[in-house]
Design an enzyme around this catalytic site. Structure first.
Site, PDB file in Angstrom:
ATOM      1  N   THR A  32       0.849  -1.190   0.000  1.00  0.00           N
ATOM      2  CA  THR A  32       0.000   0.000   0.000  1.00  0.00           C
ATOM      3  C   THR A  32       0.887   1.244   0.000  1.00  0.00           C
ATOM      4  O   THR A  32       2.096   1.160   0.250  1.00  0.00           O
ATOM      5  CB  THR A  32      -0.928  -0.001   1.220  1.00  0.00           C
ATOM      6  OG1 THR A  32      -0.149  -0.171   2.411  1.00  0.00           O
ATOM      7  CG2 THR A  32      -1.949  -1.126   1.133  1.00  0.00           C
ATOM      8  N   ARG A  62      -9.146   5.361   2.543  1.00  0.00           N
ATOM      9  CA  ARG A  62     -10.037   4.498   3.328  1.00  0.00           C
ATOM     10  C   ARG A  62     -10.307   3.161   2.631  1.00  0.00           C
ATOM     11  O   ARG A  62     -10.611   2.164   3.282  1.00  0.00           O
ATOM     12  CB  ARG A  62     -11.358   5.209   3.605  1.00  0.00           C
ATOM     13  CG  ARG A  62     -11.248   6.327   4.637  1.00  0.00           C
ATOM     14  CD  ARG A  62     -12.616   6.807   5.070  1.00  0.00           C
ATOM     15  NE  ARG A  62     -12.519   7.757   6.171  1.00  0.00           N
ATOM     16  CZ  ARG A  62     -13.552   8.112   6.941  1.00  0.00           C
ATOM     17  NH1 ARG A  62     -14.742   7.596   6.722  1.00  0.00           N
ATOM     18  NH2 ARG A  62     -13.394   8.979   7.914  1.00  0.00           N
ATOM     19  N   THR A  65      -7.404  -2.004  -0.131  1.00  0.00           N
ATOM     20  CA  THR A  65      -7.241  -3.451  -0.310  1.00  0.00           C
ATOM     21  C   THR A  65      -8.562  -4.203  -0.345  1.00  0.00           C
ATOM     22  O   THR A  65      -8.568  -5.414  -0.621  1.00  0.00           O
ATOM     23  CB  THR A  65      -6.392  -4.026   0.844  1.00  0.00           C
ATOM     24  OG1 THR A  65      -7.037  -3.721   2.085  1.00  0.00           O
ATOM     25  CG2 THR A  65      -5.003  -3.415   0.837  1.00  0.00           C
ATOM     26  N   LYS A 136      -7.433 -16.935   8.843  1.00  0.00           N
ATOM     27  CA  LYS A 136      -8.366 -18.024   8.539  1.00  0.00           C
ATOM     28  C   LYS A 136      -7.711 -19.075   7.640  1.00  0.00           C
ATOM     29  O   LYS A 136      -7.903 -20.282   7.830  1.00  0.00           O
ATOM     30  CB  LYS A 136      -9.619 -17.468   7.870  1.00  0.00           C
ATOM     31  CG  LYS A 136     -10.577 -18.564   7.405  1.00  0.00           C
ATOM     32  CD  LYS A 136     -11.846 -18.022   6.782  1.00  0.00           C
ATOM     33  CE  LYS A 136     -12.730 -19.169   6.303  1.00  0.00           C
ATOM     34  NZ  LYS A 136     -14.036 -18.701   5.786  1.00  0.00           N
ATOM     35  N   HIS A 282       0.869  -9.404  51.988  1.00  0.00           N
ATOM     36  CA  HIS A 282      -0.313 -10.180  51.611  1.00  0.00           C
ATOM     37  C   HIS A 282      -1.497  -9.265  51.306  1.00  0.00           C
ATOM     38  O   HIS A 282      -2.622  -9.517  51.738  1.00  0.00           O
ATOM     39  CB  HIS A 282      -0.677 -11.188  52.697  1.00  0.00           C
ATOM     40  CG  HIS A 282       0.470 -12.059  53.123  1.00  0.00           C
ATOM     41  ND1 HIS A 282       1.304 -12.676  52.220  1.00  0.00           N
ATOM     42  CD2 HIS A 282       0.933 -12.406  54.361  1.00  0.00           C
ATOM     43  CE1 HIS A 282       2.218 -13.367  52.876  1.00  0.00           C
ATOM     44  NE2 HIS A 282       2.026 -13.218  54.168  1.00  0.00           N
ATOM     45  N   GLU A 334      10.798  -7.508  49.761  1.00  0.00           N
ATOM     46  CA  GLU A 334      10.652  -8.180  48.466  1.00  0.00           C
ATOM     47  C   GLU A 334      10.767  -7.191  47.312  1.00  0.00           C
ATOM     48  O   GLU A 334      11.386  -7.474  46.292  1.00  0.00           O
ATOM     49  CB  GLU A 334       9.284  -8.884  48.395  1.00  0.00           C
ATOM     50  CG  GLU A 334       9.162 -10.095  49.295  1.00  0.00           C
ATOM     51  CD  GLU A 334       9.835 -11.325  48.720  1.00  0.00           C
ATOM     52  OE1 GLU A 334      10.220 -11.297  47.534  1.00  0.00           O
ATOM     53  OE2 GLU A 334       9.988 -12.307  49.460  1.00  0.00           O
ATOM     54  N   ARG A 444     -16.585  -5.906  64.026  1.00  0.00           N
ATOM     55  CA  ARG A 444     -15.957  -4.585  64.026  1.00  0.00           C
ATOM     56  C   ARG A 444     -15.340  -4.239  65.376  1.00  0.00           C
ATOM     57  O   ARG A 444     -14.317  -3.557  65.433  1.00  0.00           O
ATOM     58  CB  ARG A 444     -16.965  -3.517  63.591  1.00  0.00           C
ATOM     59  CG  ARG A 444     -16.313  -2.176  63.249  1.00  0.00           C
ATOM     60  CD  ARG A 444     -17.236  -1.294  62.435  1.00  0.00           C
ATOM     61  NE  ARG A 444     -17.548  -1.890  61.146  1.00  0.00           N
ATOM     62  CZ  ARG A 444     -16.736  -1.846  60.084  1.00  0.00           C
ATOM     63  NH1 ARG A 444     -15.573  -1.229  60.162  1.00  0.00           N
ATOM     64  NH2 ARG A 444     -17.091  -2.401  58.949  1.00  0.00           N
ATOM     65  N   ASP A 474     -20.334   0.131  70.986  1.00  0.00           N
ATOM     66  CA  ASP A 474     -19.198  -0.585  71.584  1.00  0.00           C
ATOM     67  C   ASP A 474     -17.907  -0.439  70.792  1.00  0.00           C
ATOM     68  O   ASP A 474     -16.813  -0.443  71.369  1.00  0.00           O
ATOM     69  CB  ASP A 474     -19.537  -2.057  71.798  1.00  0.00           C
ATOM     70  CG  ASP A 474     -20.107  -2.732  70.546  1.00  0.00           C
ATOM     71  OD1 ASP A 474     -20.190  -2.068  69.487  1.00  0.00           O
ATOM     72  OD2 ASP A 474     -20.476  -3.926  70.636  1.00  0.00           O
TER      73      ASP A 474
END
Length: 520
Positions: A32, A62, A65, A136, A282, A334, A444, A474
């Site tokens: 192209t 646009r 091909t 394909k 973690h 780490e 909690r 509480d």
């Protein structure tokens, strides 16, 4: 007809070498417009695609091909005599190799200020069709969709070309690329541009390419891999062992802790001038501090819970200098992640052979907070993101006692941290550093007591944040008994007034937020 190849490229890196090798084997090259000019500059005589189709490039390129002479040359079955007859009758060429990649849609929309019309012009139609057609018919056609595939192709040419298995793998890559490309376009049109839709996408397509294979998953008996969207950028690893599955989870959790919640000025906007350091084990925060210097933030985050910090992951949102590197070197970690490392600091950290050193883009923590969150469940995928139409978060003091200035700062900081702690989560902060963190409790009150026990003497005069409301007084009473003098929690319990009355009876400041931050 002699064997032919078609080149249509946006990324032309390495393409000239492939074309030269094909020409040497007697292959006719078609290309192209821009690709043909590129090949000509490298001394390769490529024919225009119009020579195949009998049409020039139309409508500003646009349509180039999209023609039976092109797609017939790709799709006909070379093992079918009837197909061979039709190819001769209609003068269909034998396109055996396609070297095709797509308009840079993702790169275009990633740039700030890209307009909708600019984005639309970068939606490739013919290229996608070429990739799919060649993929394909992979038993007869080789499709090269990325420059990383060229070396293997060039090595195989003298041996008679690629085998069936390799062509099939190349076809898989092509289909993966077209799926990824279409998903990127759909996502952009659904979420960006001149009008922002208020709904989540109508379809979710997970087409992320493989970023790296991992040694194993959460445990050695599991296999794992990391997939990453092309638009995303993985932090750059500067040193250390390969990242593991658990490392990546912890790194994500640590970077998120560096993001500041969008709270009002009266709730401590001065925190923006502080540097923050966060340590995770973690996926649970075990030490977070914000200070005027990186080295002090790192030292205080490590000291917040030295036992839990052992073997953890640390991230900071400022440049790591030599003093900071010395503080980091005194612990077994780490990962160390930062937006920047001074040369002498990096040299010192690299003396630890296995320490993973990661450099991330400064805007990554905030972007992680904004993006669509995905989790697997029941064989499907749960997705959530911030609802931009939702009423912004606000705080109000509901107790008789107002928080003191330092308490405001500590409340805002504790709130930033607790939204990243598994529910039921409680965070106790004093002087801009976490002193007690408890995550994942089903009760909690227990979460408050565990966080207070970890804080010890630091709980006296500290701020306490709860990710969910107190269903009974509480929980607040436990925080006050430990010595906390300022508490923030979401409103919404049917017993909110009882909790407020308890705060006034105990002489502590109580602030309610309109938002909760459960984390499962």
């Amino acid at each position: 007809m002699p064997d032919a190849a078609l080149f249509s490229l946006s990324d032309k890196a390495g393409a000239a070498e492939v074309a030269k090798a094909l020409v040497e084997r007697g292959t006719v090259i078609y290309a192209t417009g821009g690709t043909r000019t590129f090949l000509a500059e490298h001394g390769i005589d490529a024919r225009d695609v119009g020579d195949l189709t009998g049409f020039p490039s139309l409508f500003d390129g646009r349509v180039k091909t999209l023609h039976p002479k092109v797609f017939g040359a790709i799709l006909y079955d070379r093992s079918n005599p009837a197909h061979e007859d039709q190819a001769r009758i209609y003068n269909i060429h034998d396109l055996r190799v396609l070297v095709v990649n797509l308009y840079p849609f993702e790169a275009t929309v990633a740039k700030d200020g890209t307009t909708l019309s600019e984005a639309i012009e970068q939606i490739d139609i013919g290229g996608v069709a070429l990739l799919r057609a060649a993929a394909k018919n992979f038993q007869h056609v080789t499709i090269l969709s990325h420059p990383s595939q060229y070396n293997a192709f060039l090595s195989a040419l003298p041996k008679g070309g690629l085998d069936d298995g390799t062509r099939r793998r190349l076809a898989i890559s092509a289909f993966e690329r077209t799926a990824e490309y279409d998903a990127a376009i759909a996502h952009y049109l659904a979420t960006e541009g001149e009008v922002l839709p208020s709904e989540l996408p109508g379809a979710l397509r997970l087409t992320m390419p493989l970023a790296q294979s991992l040694r194993y998953g959460e445990n050695p008996q599991m296999r794992a891999a990391f997939y990453l969207d092309r638009r995303d950028s993985l932090p750059e690893q500067l040193h250390g062992k390969a990242l593991s599955y658990n490392n990546l989870l912890d790194l994500d959790a640590t970077l998120r802790l560096l993001s500041r919640a969008p709270l009002g000025a009266h709730i401590g906007s001065e925190r923006e001038r502080f540097v923050r350091a966060a340590i995770v084990k973690h996926t649970v925060p075990c030490g977070v501090a914000q200070r005027s210097s990186v080295s002090k933030a790192v030292s205080d985050a490590l000291e917040a819970d030295t036992v839990s910090a052992f073997g953890g992951i640390i991230a900071v949102d400022g440049p790591v200098d030599l003093d900071t590197a010395r503080a980091l070197s005194s612990f077994f970690l780490e990962i160390v992640a930062a937006p920047q490392f001074d040369d002498d600091a990096l040299a010192l950290l690299k003396k630890k052979k296995n320490l993973r050193i990661m450099r991330y883009e400064p805007g990554l923590p905030d972007r992680l907070q904004r993006e669509l969150q995905l989790r697997s469940a029941l064989g499907g995928v749960l997705a959530e993101e911030e609802d931009r139409s939702f009423t912004p978060e606000s705080w109000r003091v509901v107790s008789k006692r107002e928080p003191l200035p330092q308490e405001w700062h500590d409340l805002a900081f504790a709130w930033d941290v607790v939204r990243h702690v598994k529910s039921n989560g409680v965070v106790i902060v004093k002087g801009g550093a976490t002193r007690g963190i408890c995550a994942g409790q089903t009760n909690r009150v227990s979460a408050v007591k565990i966080a207070a026990r970890r804080a010890g003497e630091f709980a006296k005069g500290a701020a306490c944040a709860s990710d969910g409301f107190f269903p009974f007084p509480d929980g607040l009473e436990a925080a006050a008994q430990a010595g906390c003098t300022a508490i923030v929690a979401p409103e919404g319990s049917v017993r909110d007034q009882e909790v407020i009355d308890a705060a006034d009876r105990l002489g502590v400041s109580l602030v309610f937020s309109t938002h909760r931050y459960f984390l499962h």
